[in-house]
Design an enzyme around this catalytic site. Structure first.
Site, PDB file in Angstrom:
ATOM      1  N   CYS A  53      -1.531   7.120  -3.534  1.00  0.00           N
ATOM      2  CA  CYS A  53      -2.586   5.166  -3.772  1.00  0.00           C
ATOM      3  C   CYS A  53      -3.328   5.077  -5.113  1.00  0.00           C
ATOM      4  O   CYS A  53      -3.673   3.916  -4.776  1.00  0.00           O
ATOM      5  CB  CYS A  53      -3.326   4.990  -1.966  1.00  0.00           C
ATOM      6  SG  CYS A  53      -4.691   6.916  -2.221  1.00  0.00           S
ATOM      7  N   GLU A  94     -10.159   2.743   3.843  1.00  0.00           N
ATOM      8  CA  GLU A  94      -9.217   3.500   2.466  1.00  0.00           C
ATOM      9  C   GLU A  94      -7.461   2.916   2.268  1.00  0.00           C
ATOM     10  O   GLU A  94      -6.489   3.459   2.934  1.00  0.00           O
ATOM     11  CB  GLU A  94      -8.737   5.352   2.662  1.00  0.00           C
ATOM     12  CG  GLU A  94     -10.308   5.802   2.330  1.00  0.00           C
ATOM     13  CD  GLU A  94     -10.852   5.692   1.925  1.00  0.00           C
ATOM     14  OE1 GLU A  94     -10.462   5.067   0.335  1.00  0.00           O
ATOM     15  OE2 GLU A  94     -11.814   6.365   1.812  1.00  0.00           O
ATOM     16  N   GLU A 127       1.347  -3.042  -5.106  1.00  0.00           N
ATOM     17  CA  GLU A 127       1.640  -1.496  -5.193  1.00  0.00           C
ATOM     18  C   GLU A 127       3.350  -1.515  -4.560  1.00  0.00           C
ATOM     19  O   GLU A 127       3.369  -2.300  -4.088  1.00  0.00           O
ATOM     20  CB  GLU A 127       0.680  -1.017  -3.940  1.00  0.00           C
ATOM     21  CG  GLU A 127       0.856   0.187  -3.815  1.00  0.00           C
ATOM     22  CD  GLU A 127      -0.122   0.762  -2.462  1.00  0.00           C
ATOM     23  OE1 GLU A 127       0.087   0.570  -1.555  1.00  0.00           O
ATOM     24  OE2 GLU A 127      -1.126   1.545  -2.617  1.00  0.00           O
ATOM     25  N   LYS A 184      -3.863   9.700  14.758  1.00  0.00           N
ATOM     26  CA  LYS A 184      -3.149   8.776  15.185  1.00  0.00           C
ATOM     27  C   LYS A 184      -1.572   9.109  14.047  1.00  0.00           C
ATOM     28  O   LYS A 184      -2.431   8.582  13.257  1.00  0.00           O
ATOM     29  CB  LYS A 184      -3.167   7.549  16.185  1.00  0.00           C
ATOM     30  CG  LYS A 184      -1.332   7.039  15.944  1.00  0.00           C
ATOM     31  CD  LYS A 184      -1.212   5.572  16.101  1.00  0.00           C
ATOM     32  CE  LYS A 184      -1.031   5.460  14.243  1.00  0.00           C
ATOM     33  NZ  LYS A 184       0.748   6.014  14.207  1.00  0.00           N
TER      34      LYS A 184
HETATM   35  P1  NAD Z   1       0.826   1.834   6.574  1.00  0.00           P
HETATM   36  O1  NAD Z   1      -0.725   0.844   6.846  1.00  0.00           O
HETATM   37  O2  NAD Z   1       1.996   1.359   7.486  1.00  0.00           O
HETATM   38  O3  NAD Z   1       0.656   2.179   8.271  1.00  0.00           O
HETATM   39  C1  NAD Z   1      -0.732   3.352   7.852  1.00  0.00           C
HETATM   40  C2  NAD Z   1      -0.920   3.492   9.049  1.00  0.00           C
HETATM   41  O4  NAD Z   1      -1.296   3.541  10.007  1.00  0.00           O
HETATM   42  C3  NAD Z   1       0.291   5.139  10.173  1.00  0.00           C
HETATM   43  O5  NAD Z   1       0.115   5.469  11.109  1.00  0.00           O
HETATM   44  C4  NAD Z   1       0.460   3.040  10.956  1.00  0.00           C
HETATM   45  O6  NAD Z   1       1.092   3.364  12.295  1.00  0.00           O
HETATM   46  C5  NAD Z   1      -0.406   3.196  11.360  1.00  0.00           C
HETATM   47  N1  NAD Z   1      -0.699   1.291  11.584  1.00  0.00           N
HETATM   48  C6  NAD Z   1      -0.189   0.288  10.841  1.00  0.00           C
HETATM   49  N2  NAD Z   1      -1.066  -0.618  10.887  1.00  0.00           N
HETATM   50  C7  NAD Z   1      -2.136  -0.989  12.488  1.00  0.00           C
HETATM   51  C8  NAD Z   1      -2.470  -1.378  12.582  1.00  0.00           C
HETATM   52  N3  NAD Z   1      -2.518  -2.981  12.995  1.00  0.00           N
HETATM   53  N4  NAD Z   1      -3.389  -0.526  13.518  1.00  0.00           N
HETATM   54  C9  NAD Z   1      -3.081   0.846  14.058  1.00  0.00           C
HETATM   55  N5  NAD Z   1      -3.174   1.031  12.971  1.00  0.00           N
HETATM   56  C10 NAD Z   1      -1.722   0.949  12.403  1.00  0.00           C
HETATM   57  O7  NAD Z   1       0.499   2.509   6.011  1.00  0.00           O
HETATM   58  P2  NAD Z   1       1.725   3.134   5.110  1.00  0.00           P
HETATM   59  O8  NAD Z   1       3.091   3.009   4.788  1.00  0.00           O
HETATM   60  O9  NAD Z   1       1.849   4.377   5.928  1.00  0.00           O
HETATM   61  O10 NAD Z   1       0.978   3.875   4.006  1.00  0.00           O
HETATM   62  C11 NAD Z   1       0.503   3.687   2.779  1.00  0.00           C
HETATM   63  C12 NAD Z   1      -0.368   2.362   2.778  1.00  0.00           C
HETATM   64  O11 NAD Z   1      -1.293   3.992   2.178  1.00  0.00           O
HETATM   65  C13 NAD Z   1      -0.246   2.938   0.736  1.00  0.00           C
HETATM   66  O12 NAD Z   1      -0.538   1.661   0.557  1.00  0.00           O
HETATM   67  C14 NAD Z   1      -1.100   4.214   0.700  1.00  0.00           C
HETATM   68  O13 NAD Z   1      -2.017   3.228  -0.968  1.00  0.00           O
HETATM   69  C15 NAD Z   1      -2.363   3.435   1.649  1.00  0.00           C
HETATM   70  N6  NAD Z   1      -2.661   4.736   0.686  1.00  0.00           N
HETATM   71  C16 NAD Z   1      -3.896   4.931   0.624  1.00  0.00           C
HETATM   72  C17 NAD Z   1      -4.922   6.185   0.533  1.00  0.00           C
HETATM   73  C18 NAD Z   1      -6.556   5.930  -0.255  1.00  0.00           C
HETATM   74  O14 NAD Z   1      -6.754   6.748   0.529  1.00  0.00           O
HETATM   75  N7  NAD Z   1      -6.989   4.375  -0.545  1.00  0.00           N
HETATM   76  C19 NAD Z   1      -4.528   7.411   0.670  1.00  0.00           C
HETATM   77  C20 NAD Z   1      -3.203   7.324   0.953  1.00  0.00           C
HETATM   78  C21 NAD Z   1      -1.951   6.068   0.888  1.00  0.00           C
END
Ligand code: NAD
Length: 480
Positions: free
Chosen positions: A284, A250, A382, A176
């Site tokens: 991240c 992650e 962050e 997804k």
């Molecule tokens: P987000 O958590 O809003 O969304 C990430 C993904 O998860 C999207 O596809 C979203 O639709 C889905 N999602 C959100 N809530 C969900 C739930 N409750 N159940 C299932 N799916 C859900 O994050 P974002 O704003 O898209 O991305 C930025 C974040 O990602 C930052 O916090 C960043 O640090 C993190 N990130 C971490 C890594 C790592 O490897 N640690 C790498 C890249 C990004």
């Protein structure tokens, strides 16, 4: 205009169950550049059913790792020949600068894929042990149907961290992608079909978070692998805990870069272009807390402000651009909100601030705050944009204490003329990775977070372990 009207489910292009659409908007022009259907719960159900069937009845989990590696190797070869169009597509979707995109949004995902293709030949898939009561075979079996949920900032990289080991392990997958970046997965789906990966092994449904939550809770999903925010990670972990589902998370970070007394300032500051500001600060593992010895604070502040103030900000499609726009208007507003918070907390803007570098597009001026203390929100939360916080420390012990005084534990770096000493300091930082005189993520070694930065590891052999169940098959001891 990239327009798609279906989902990749069961090896076919399948019409959506609903009528919702996702508009993909260029962060540079603010114009719609793509449109895909918005996945609903019914679409997820269809994708999970296809993945379940492919796992329970299809050839994929029953092939040998070498057979799977041969087919995934074909996908890797197709990917390698198409790095450029993939990089361009991701840049168009979310604004990653072209040069960074070639490398991190396309070449590195392909390297990850190839790494797991190669690992299949050397990985210990099973071993024979002389147990305490007799001989035991220890075999590793695919965990089952995997839900792979990824964010928009490095959409192909985060997807490949899951897809590549899951495929080699013999799992089937429902991916997804984020609503901001669905287009790149359509290109990947074409390559998956061309490579001959059996129908239903990979299924892709772009959708929002509620539908993502439906995927997480789906009873036919055996494992969830999620990259995204810590808040979403907590709720996903709770559901997986309730259902005793395997889970890899992650999550976010607030990593520190420690400049030691003896560091060469010019190369250190140059290193921050990537370590701290990669992907327009939407990374991240970005080292957004810069820790400088108080004795060199003014010198570091001047050099850092000069570097950040001199960055080429503009059209991400231009190879000369160092910082492009943020992914969306809400992200621009969020980052500007943090710049206001920093000012209200008493930190000083050394360069950048609230003047937008361009009228059109979701740009924020690359910004450095000086005089930051580690209790400020700009040092703890962050921001996910090109905003750095500069903190002074009195001695090395204090630097280590500040670096570790964080809810997060993802990355970090130490900058010094004495590499051996740098490694000794890196060992004391409570994060899943900590570079010395650089920050990089190597496909052959584990990547992940301590504390609120996640659970489990991706990459390296450990990233393959995460898609396998262990089974012991004991037998009677031979009669003597
Ligand atoms: P987000 O958590 O809003 O969304 C990430 C993904 O998860 C999207 O596809 C979203 O639709 C889905 N999602 C959100 N809530 C969900 C739930 N409750 N159940 C299932 N799916 C859900 O994050 P974002 O704003 O898209 O991305 C930025 C974040 O990602 C930052 O916090 C960043 O640090 C993190 N990130 C971490 C890594 C790592 O490897 N640690 C790498 C890249 C990004």
């Amino acid at each position: 205009m990239h327009e798609h009207k279906s989902f990749f489910i069961g090896g076919e292009w399948v019409a959506p169950a609903g009528t919702g659409v996702i508009d993909v908007v260029s962060p540079h022009t603010e114009e719609v550049i793509g449109r895909v259907p918005d996945g609903s719960e019914a679409d997820i159900d269809a994708a999970v059913a296809a993945a379940r069937r492919a796992f329970d009845e299809g050839p994929w989990p029953r092939m040998t790792p070498a057979e799977r590696a041969e087919i995934v190797g074909r996908l890797s070869a197709i990917y390698a020949a198409n790095v450029e169009p993939m990089a361009q597509l991701v840049t168009a979707e979310m604004g990653s600068p072209a040069l960074f995109s070639m490398f991190a949004q396309a070449a590195i995902p392909q390297m990850v894929l190839q790494y797991y293709v190669d690992l299949a030949a050397t990985y210990t898939w099973e071993d024979e042990r002389q147990g305490m009561q007799g001989p035991v075979s220890v075999v590793r079996e695919p965990v089952g149907v995997v839900a792979a949920i990824v964010p928009w900032n490095v959409p192909q990289f985060t997807l490949m961290l899951k897809l590549a080991p899951a495929l080699i392990a013999g799992c089937t997958i429902v991916a997804k992608p984020s609503p901001e970046t669905p287009l790149d997965t359509y290109l990947l789906a074409e390559w998956i079909k061309e490579a001959g990966i059996p129908d239903g092994v990979v299924n892709i449904v772009p959708a929002g978070r509620e539908v993502g939550a439906h995927l997480v809770a789906h009873p036919d999903v055996d494992k969830v692998s999620f990259t995204g925010s810590t808040g979403a990670g907590r709720s996903i972990a709770a559901v997986c805990g309730q259902q005793l589902k395997r889970v890899t998370l992650e999550l976010g970070g607030k990593s520190a870069a420690i400049i030691l007394e003896d560091a060469d300032l010019a190369s250190t500051i140059e290193g921050f272009k990537l370590a701290s500001l990669m992907n327009n600060g939407q990374a991240c593992a970005a080292q957004t807390r810069i820790l400088a010895p108080r004795s060199r604070y003014d010198e570091v502040a001047d050099a850092l402000a000069a570097m950040v103030g001199g960055l080429a900000v503009g059209d991400p499609a231009d190879f000369g651009t160092e910082v492009g726009p943020l992914v969306a208007q809400r992200q621009q507003e969020r980052v500007e909100g943090y710049i206001r918070i920093g000012q209200d907390e008493g930190a000083k803007v050394l360069v950048g601030g609230l003047d937008r570098p361009q009228d059109r597009g979701w740009y924020v001026a690359p910004t450095v705050f000086g005089g930051v203390t580690n209790d400020m929100r700009i040092a703890r939360e962050e921001i996910f944009g090109p905003v750095l916080a500069l903190l002074a420390y009195d001695d090395e012990e204090e630097a280590i204490r500040i670096a570790n005084d964080s809810d997060y534990g993802l990355g970090g770096s130490v900058w010094t003329a004495d590499e051996e000493h740098g490694v000794a300091v890196a060992r004391r930082i409570r994060t899943g990775s900590c570079g010395v005189n650089l920050y990089s993520i190597d496909p052959a070694t584990p990547f992940g977070g301590y504390k609120s930065s996640g659970l489990g590891r991706e990459l390296g052999p450990e990233g393959l372990d995460a898609y396998l169940e262990l089974k012991s098959i004991p037998r009677p001891a031979p009669k003597v």
